[in-house]
Design an enzyme around this catalytic site. Sequence first.
Site, PDB file in Angstrom:
ATOM      1  N   GLU A  90       0.844  -1.142   0.098  1.00 24.42           N
ATOM      2  CA  GLU A  90      -0.048  -0.148   0.069  1.00 24.42           C
ATOM      3  C   GLU A  90       0.757   1.236  -0.056  1.00 24.42           C
ATOM      4  OE1 GLU A  90      -3.961  -0.761   2.560  1.00 24.42           O
ATOM      5  OE2 GLU A  90      -2.601   0.597   3.170  1.00 24.42           O
ATOM      6  N   CYS A 103       2.847   8.224   2.304  1.00 23.27           N
ATOM      7  CA  CYS A 103       2.981   7.167   3.198  1.00 23.27           C
ATOM      8  C   CYS A 103       3.360   5.832   2.348  1.00 23.27           C
ATOM      9  CB  CYS A 103       1.580   6.996   3.794  1.00 23.27           C
ATOM     10  SG  CYS A 103       1.716   5.564   5.138  1.00 23.27           S
ATOM     11  N   CYS A 110       4.746  -7.685   7.672  1.00 24.27           N
ATOM     12  CA  CYS A 110       5.545  -7.359   8.745  1.00 24.27           C
ATOM     13  C   CYS A 110       5.872  -8.297   9.687  1.00 24.27           C
ATOM     14  CB  CYS A 110       4.974  -6.096   9.230  1.00 24.27           C
ATOM     15  SG  CYS A 110       6.028  -5.414  10.885  1.00 24.27           S
ATOM     16  N   CYS A 114       2.327  -6.749  15.752  1.00 20.00           N
ATOM     17  CA  CYS A 114       1.441  -5.886  16.825  1.00 20.00           C
ATOM     18  C   CYS A 114       0.174  -6.369  16.643  1.00 20.00           C
ATOM     19  CB  CYS A 114       1.462  -4.603  16.370  1.00 20.00           C
ATOM     20  SG  CYS A 114       3.216  -3.931  16.535  1.00 20.00           S
ATOM     21  N   CYS A 117      -2.703  -4.530  14.396  1.00 20.34           N
ATOM     22  CA  CYS A 117      -2.326  -4.083  13.076  1.00 20.34           C
ATOM     23  C   CYS A 117      -2.407  -5.246  12.043  1.00 20.34           C
ATOM     24  CB  CYS A 117      -0.771  -3.504  13.010  1.00 20.34           C
ATOM     25  SG  CYS A 117      -0.248  -3.189  11.436  1.00 20.34           S
ATOM     26  N   GLY A 162       5.147  -2.664   7.174  1.00 24.75           N
ATOM     27  CA  GLY A 162       6.640  -2.985   7.337  1.00 24.75           C
ATOM     28  C   GLY A 162       7.237  -2.151   8.487  1.00 24.75           C
ATOM     29  N   LEU A 218       4.764   4.160  20.240  1.00 25.58           N
ATOM     30  CA  LEU A 218       4.699   3.841  22.032  1.00 25.58           C
ATOM     31  C   LEU A 218       3.573   2.878  22.028  1.00 25.58           C
ATOM     32  CD1 LEU A 218       6.875   4.198  23.899  1.00 25.58           C
ATOM     33  CD2 LEU A 218       5.791   6.719  24.634  1.00 25.58           C
ATOM     34  N   ASN A 293      -7.994   3.004  14.036  1.00 24.86           N
ATOM     35  CA  ASN A 293      -8.919   2.726  12.974  1.00 24.86           C
ATOM     36  C   ASN A 293      -9.452   1.195  13.177  1.00 24.86           C
ATOM     37  OD1 ASN A 293      -9.630   4.391  10.715  1.00 24.86           O
ATOM     38  ND2 ASN A 293      -7.327   4.526  10.411  1.00 24.86           N
ATOM     39  N   CYS A 336      -4.357   2.020   7.314  1.00 29.22           N
ATOM     40  CA  CYS A 336      -3.089   1.299   6.499  1.00 29.22           C
ATOM     41  C   CYS A 336      -3.558  -0.289   6.592  1.00 29.22           C
ATOM     42  CB  CYS A 336      -2.107   1.780   6.847  1.00 29.22           C
ATOM     43  SG  CYS A 336      -1.699   3.397   6.442  1.00 29.22           S
TER      44      CYS A 336
HETATM   45  N1  SAH Z   1       6.165  -0.382  11.484  1.00 30.19           N
HETATM   46  C1  SAH Z   1       6.036   0.879  11.790  1.00 30.19           C
HETATM   47  C2  SAH Z   1       5.754   1.829  10.730  1.00 30.19           C
HETATM   48  C3  SAH Z   1       4.494   1.135  10.095  1.00 30.19           C
HETATM   49  S1  SAH Z   1       2.848   1.139  11.058  1.00 30.19           S
HETATM   50  C4  SAH Z   1       5.771   1.149  13.031  1.00 30.19           C
HETATM   51  O1  SAH Z   1       4.996   0.255  13.627  1.00 30.19           O
HETATM   52  O2  SAH Z   1       5.933   2.381  13.859  1.00 30.19           O
HETATM   53  C5  SAH Z   1       2.849   3.020  11.157  1.00 30.19           C
HETATM   54  C6  SAH Z   1       1.672   3.393  12.217  1.00 30.19           C
HETATM   55  O3  SAH Z   1       0.409   2.991  12.147  1.00 30.19           O
HETATM   56  C7  SAH Z   1       2.207   3.034  13.744  1.00 30.19           C
HETATM   57  O4  SAH Z   1       2.005   3.931  14.662  1.00 30.19           O
HETATM   58  C8  SAH Z   1       1.219   1.850  13.814  1.00 30.19           C
HETATM   59  O5  SAH Z   1       0.949   1.536  15.115  1.00 30.19           O
HETATM   60  C9  SAH Z   1      -0.060   2.509  13.298  1.00 30.19           C
HETATM   61  N2  SAH Z   1      -1.383   1.863  13.090  1.00 30.19           N
HETATM   62  C10 SAH Z   1      -1.282   0.371  12.705  1.00 30.19           C
HETATM   63  N3  SAH Z   1      -2.520  -0.109  12.714  1.00 30.19           N
HETATM   64  C11 SAH Z   1      -3.346   0.803  12.927  1.00 30.19           C
HETATM   65  C12 SAH Z   1      -4.731   1.087  13.060  1.00 30.19           C
HETATM   66  N4  SAH Z   1      -5.447   0.100  12.846  1.00 30.19           N
HETATM   67  N5  SAH Z   1      -5.362   2.221  13.138  1.00 30.19           N
HETATM   68  C13 SAH Z   1      -4.381   3.479  13.599  1.00 30.19           C
HETATM   69  N6  SAH Z   1      -3.217   3.287  13.348  1.00 30.19           N
HETATM   70  C14 SAH Z   1      -2.635   2.055  13.090  1.00 30.19           C
HETATM   71 FE1  SF4 Z   2       3.566  -3.251  14.285  1.00 27.75          FE
HETATM   72 FE2  SF4 Z   2       4.047  -1.461  12.526  1.00 27.75          FE
HETATM   73 FE3  SF4 Z   2       4.543  -4.060  11.966  1.00 27.75          FE
HETATM   74 FE4  SF4 Z   2       2.126  -3.004  12.036  1.00 27.75          FE
HETATM   75  S1  SF4 Z   2       3.537  -2.365  10.476  1.00 27.75           S
HETATM   76  S2  SF4 Z   2       2.816  -4.874  12.955  1.00 27.75           S
HETATM   77  S3  SF4 Z   2       2.476  -1.630  13.895  1.00 27.75           S
HETATM   78  S4  SF4 Z   2       5.472  -2.968  13.372  1.00 27.75           S
END
Ligand code: SAH
Ligand code: SF4
Length: 350
Positions: A90, A103, A110, A114, A117, A162, A218, A293, A336
């Site tokens: 994306e 973005c 990834c 998390c 995500c 990623g 964080l 989201n 995303c």
């Molecule tokens: N992997 C990196 C960068 C990509 S994710 C990271 O985790 O920082 C970019 C941001 O989108 C992160 O802060 C992540 O926590 C957030 N994110 C992931 N899923 C989301 C969701 N469903 N709603 C809002 N933010 C989300």
């Molecule tokens: Fe976690 Fe960022 Fe990977 Fe999603 S993209 S699983 S928020 S590290």
Amino acid sequence: MINLYGQELSKLEQLMVGEGQKKYRATQLYTWIYEKKATSFDEMSDISLKFRQVLKEKYCLDLPSISCLQKSEDGTIKLLVQMKDGMQVETVLMRYNYGLAACVSSQVGCNIGCSFCSSGLLGKKRNLEPEEMVGQVLVLNNLLQKEGQGQKVTHVVVMGTGEPFDNYDNVLDFVRIINNQKGLSIGARHITISTSGLVEGIKRYAREGLQTNLAISLHAANNETRNKLMKINKAYPLEILMEAVREYEQISGRRVTYEYLLIQGVNDSIEDAKELVQLIKGTKGYVNLIPYNETNLNEYKRSSNNRVHAFLDYLTKAHVTSTIRKEFGSDIDAACGQLKAKADKKYEEE
Ligand code: SAH
Ligand code: SF4
């Protein structure tokens, strides 16, 4: 074939020297592809026919293709772009009043996993090459050019799918290419990398001498909650992460942004806000609150507006600079990862 869009300038200089050329050939090529927007070697009229032939045989100027495009009412463009091997990621264009932000994804999938995500659901398929990240920006620029208002991407956030520090070298090349004045010339302060908190990456990045921005995801201010949201916290608990942030601030002279997702009943109480203030005390970073989201892939719910504002008020009263992240394209696939999740689902069903 070596893709020119993936070559950081000093690496391209080395390649040109290897071809028996003068170093400046690299700058000349940069000017052709980034300034004059040449899409073929035939256009490069000040390069000899003979060397153009060599370039054609060994080098290419391939860009990812667009396999899905969604445009929202607010002008946000969400793309699913396809790489040469068929892998898709994306890319999103967000229109701020101060500029246009891309973005960019740094990996296919990834591995950090998390729990909130969708990008992590299928694990990491592979790292993206520098040209595949530069390609995401160029594909957006091409679309903007078609819109015909003379606009182009002015800001880049590596916040797509990623974990950038799990693909450190390629992401760094990408940053150097887009930042280079002869490249896309995107100012360092207009470039942001977001990390889930890979401590080695943060420490290394501190020493790159870049004036770019670093965002730390964080999302929780105590280990118990963060362990549940981000299992990476078990490898790098908050004490270790915050020590790396302090080191980053000290060495780079830059402050970080703390990203903090607000999830109903998980991390959005005033007690959580209090812990957050304590945790980041003594660092210069500011907080970007992200209303969650929702996806249908987990149970998490977005915090109510009241709670978001109460959280923000608490931070503000405690003199922590904070903002609520502006949301884009809420009328199209929201988070995303969702476009991708849809495509993956389709792929799995087929
Ligand atoms: N992997 C990196 C960068 C990509 S994710 C990271 O985790 O920082 C970019 C941001 O989108 C992160 O802060 C992540 O926590 C957030 N994110 C992931 N899923 C989301 C969701 N469903 N709603 C809002 N933010 C989300
Ligand atoms: Fe976690 Fe960022 Fe990977 Fe999603 S993209 S699983 S928020 S590290």
